[in-house]
Design a protein around this motif. Structure first.
Motif, short mmCIF file in Angstrom:
data_model
loop_
_atom_site.label_atom_id
_atom_site.label_comp_id
_atom_site.label_asym_id
_atom_site.label_seq_id
_atom_site.Cartn_x
_atom_site.Cartn_y
_atom_site.Cartn_z
N GLY A 117 27.90 34.36 40.17
CA GLY A 117 27.60 35.47 39.27
C GLY A 117 28.48 36.68 39.53
O GLY A 117 28.96 37.33 38.59
N GLU A 118 28.72 36.97 40.79
CA GLU A 118 29.58 38.10 41.15
C GLU A 118 31.01 37.89 40.65
O GLU A 118 31.70 38.85 40.29
CB GLU A 118 29.60 38.29 42.67
CG GLU A 118 28.26 38.68 43.28
CD GLU A 118 27.94 40.14 43.07
OE1 GLU A 118 28.67 40.81 42.32
OE2 GLU A 118 26.95 40.61 43.66
N SER A 119 31.44 36.65 40.62
CA SER A 119 32.82 36.35 40.21
C SER A 119 32.95 36.13 38.71
O SER A 119 34.04 35.80 38.22
CB SER A 119 33.32 35.10 40.94
OG SER A 119 32.57 33.96 40.57
N SER A 120 31.88 36.32 37.97
CA SER A 120 31.89 36.00 36.53
C SER A 120 32.85 36.89 35.73
O SER A 120 33.42 36.44 34.73
CB SER A 120 30.48 36.10 35.95
OG SER A 120 29.96 37.40 36.11
N ALA A 139 38.06 33.81 44.41
CA ALA A 139 39.10 34.44 45.23
C ALA A 139 39.43 35.82 44.69
O ALA A 139 39.61 36.78 45.46
CB ALA A 139 40.34 33.55 45.25
N SER A 140 39.51 35.94 43.37
CA SER A 140 39.82 37.22 42.75
C SER A 140 38.74 38.25 43.05
O SER A 140 39.04 39.42 43.31
CB SER A 140 39.95 37.04 41.23
OG SER A 140 40.05 38.28 40.58
N ILE A 143 41.61 44.06 38.11
CA ILE A 143 41.77 42.66 37.70
C ILE A 143 42.04 42.56 36.20
O ILE A 143 42.72 41.63 35.74
CB ILE A 143 40.52 41.82 38.10
CG1 ILE A 143 40.80 40.33 37.90
CG2 ILE A 143 39.31 42.26 37.32
CD1 ILE A 143 41.91 39.80 38.72
N TYR A 144 41.56 43.52 35.45
CA TYR A 144 41.84 43.54 34.01
C TYR A 144 43.35 43.67 33.77
O TYR A 144 43.93 42.94 32.95
CB TYR A 144 41.10 44.70 33.35
CG TYR A 144 41.47 44.91 31.90
CD1 TYR A 144 40.82 44.23 30.88
CD2 TYR A 144 42.49 45.79 31.54
CE1 TYR A 144 41.17 44.40 29.54
CE2 TYR A 144 42.84 45.98 30.21
CZ TYR A 144 42.18 45.29 29.22
OH TYR A 144 42.54 45.47 27.91
N LEU A 145 43.99 44.61 34.48
CA LEU A 145 45.43 44.82 34.31
C LEU A 145 46.22 43.62 34.82
O LEU A 145 47.24 43.24 34.23
CB LEU A 145 45.85 46.09 35.03
CG LEU A 145 45.35 47.41 34.43
CD1 LEU A 145 45.79 48.59 35.29
CD2 LEU A 145 45.87 47.57 32.99
N GLU A 163 38.80 42.35 43.15
CA GLU A 163 37.72 43.17 42.60
C GLU A 163 37.02 43.99 43.68
O GLU A 163 36.97 45.22 43.63
CB GLU A 163 36.68 42.29 41.90
CG GLU A 163 37.05 41.84 40.51
CD GLU A 163 35.87 41.20 39.82
OE1 GLU A 163 34.89 41.92 39.55
OE2 GLU A 163 35.91 39.97 39.58
N LYS A 164 36.48 43.29 44.66
CA LYS A 164 35.68 43.95 45.69
C LYS A 164 36.52 44.84 46.59
O LYS A 164 36.15 45.98 46.88
CB LYS A 164 34.97 42.88 46.53
CG LYS A 164 33.86 43.41 47.41
CD LYS A 164 33.11 42.26 48.06
CE LYS A 164 31.95 42.79 48.91
NZ LYS A 164 31.19 41.68 49.54
N THR A 165 37.68 44.34 46.99
CA THR A 165 38.54 45.09 47.92
C THR A 165 39.13 46.34 47.28
O THR A 165 39.01 47.45 47.82
CB THR A 165 39.68 44.19 48.43
OG1 THR A 165 39.12 43.04 49.06
CG2 THR A 165 40.55 44.95 49.42
N VAL A 166 39.75 46.18 46.13
CA VAL A 166 40.39 47.33 45.47
C VAL A 166 39.35 48.35 45.02
O VAL A 166 39.57 49.56 45.11
CB VAL A 166 41.25 46.86 44.27
CG1 VAL A 166 41.86 48.05 43.55
CG2 VAL A 166 42.33 45.91 44.75
#
Length: 389
Positions: free
Chosen positions: A311-314, A357-358, A101-103, A363-366
């Motif tokens: 919190g997880e999506s922060s 959504a991200s 997600i950073y990239l 995040e979680k999937t990749v």
């Protein structure tokens, strides 16, 4: 920054031996969302009702980055309890969660700003931009703190190795070293901010104080040390959960007041303190520790599952804020309200939905895909070696 939120305790298994159990520190998970939201308010909500009416602790973005650094050290200390985990596995776990997600955020920012794919892009893409202070915030500026986090991750296996003895007698030494590191850092940074070399915001000297990774090392080490104390159970059986929660809230309030009265404090002591560069870490550390003690109490909140998702999506919320805001600014004028507070509120809601959504889709999937691929590769390695023999 993004970590597993876990609490380590001891139970007795069927054989009568100590067994390690893991409990989610949901109280700290939601705090990460609050901290990320504060940074968003600081960056884009300065002309809104929220910014002018919230207490300093809830609108001062720079000190919340210090909170992230302390929390990162705390969580890594309490979550990495498996002696068999290798340094390579540790790095894969961190990169798998952070990098995808950073990239995406970096590329989105570059597309929005029509930036060139040059050397500055390579620095940001490889997460080393903070080691080149004048480049730290050039592209997708919130990413500078992720660059600093990568430095912490690089040295974390060494800290885990040094702490592997798990002797309570060594906790005092850890605490002394952490506090001395904080004092030394603040003395050096505060002195440097008063010399003729310091030219103010936007200059190399300002960047060295605020963005250079070693300038924030004390925050991570303080958090890591607090995590060791937490694993050892220090104070956890002495301080009640309600008392811990009240003390934690009090410390957060004090941190805000320290920033409010910074100029008065400077005048009283005749020195200028580097408030934006880990100064508040010494207060965030016990605040986080006490909040962790109150975890079971906070878990009883009815809406906690929803708060945990926030919190997880922060991390996504934090790293996507800049490109998301650039996109929001392109909203046709007929859909824009006269009230900056209303517009900002709409932006925040959209950013929160995007970050959720991200988290689930990227995040979680990749992260799971990368970790699974690495595990399969490691499991295949012995078989290939045996065939070679």
């Amino acid at each position: 920054m993004p970590e597993q939120r876990k609490q380590v305790g001891n139970t007795i298994d069927a054989s009568g031996k100590n067994a390690t159990t893991v409990e989610r520190l949901e109280s700290l998970t939601f705090l990460r969302f609050i901290a990320a939201l504060v940074v968003v308010i600081f960056h884009y909500g300065s002309d809104t009702f929220f910014y002018t009416n919230l207490p300093t602790i809830l609108n001062c973005g720079p000190i919340m980055v210090t909170f992230f650094f302390v929390l990162s050290g705390f969580v890594l200390a309490i979550s990495n309890t498996k002696k068999t985990i290798s340094a390579s596995q540790f790095y894969v776990n961190r990169v798998a969660r952070i990098l995808p997600i950073y990239l995406i955020a970096l590329l989105a920012f570059m597309v929005m700003t029509r930036s060139s794919f040059n050397g500055t892009f390579l620095l940001s893409a490889t997460l080393i931009q903070s080691w080149f202070p004048t480049k730290a915030t050039t592209l997708n500026y919130p990413g500078w703190s992720v660059s600093v986090e990568m430095f912490f991750y690089a040295i974390c296996p060494l800290l885990l190795f040094l702490s592997s003895a798990k002797k309570k007698s060594s906790l005092g030494l850890w605490l002394a070293c952490a506090v001395l590191l904080w004092i030394a850092s603040q003395v050096i940074l505060s002195y440097y901010s008063r010399t003729s070399h310091h030219q103010g915001a936007g200059t190399l000297s300002h960047a060295l104080i605020n963005y250079f990774p070693p300038s924030h090392l004390c925050s991570f080490v303080l958090g890591f040390t607090a995590g060791l104390f937490f694993k050892a159970g220090v104070w956890r059986q002495v301080i009640g959960e309600k008392t811990a929660l009240l003390l934690s809230l009090l410390l957060f309030a004090i941190i805000g007041k320290v920033i409010d009265y910074g100029p008065n404090i400077d005048a009283a002591i005749g020195e200028h303190l580097a408030y934006a560069s880990s100064f508040t870490a010494i207060l965030f550390t016990p605040a986080i520790y006490l909040c962790a003690i109150a975890n079971n109490l906070l878990k009883k909140i009815a809406c906690m599952p929803a708060l945990v998702i926030l919190g997880e999506s922060s991390y996504s919320l934090y790293i996507l804020q800049a490109p998301a805001h650039l996109a929001f600014q392109r909203t046709p004028s007929q859909y824009i309200f006269e009230s900056s507070t209303v517009n900002f509120s709409i932006f925040v809601v959209m950013l929160v939905l995007l970050s959720i959504a991200s988290y689930f889709l990227i995040e979680k999937t990749v992260s799971k895909i990368i970790k699974t691929a690495y595990t399969k590769r490691i499991m295949r390695a012995p078989t290939e070696a045996e065939v070679a023999v």
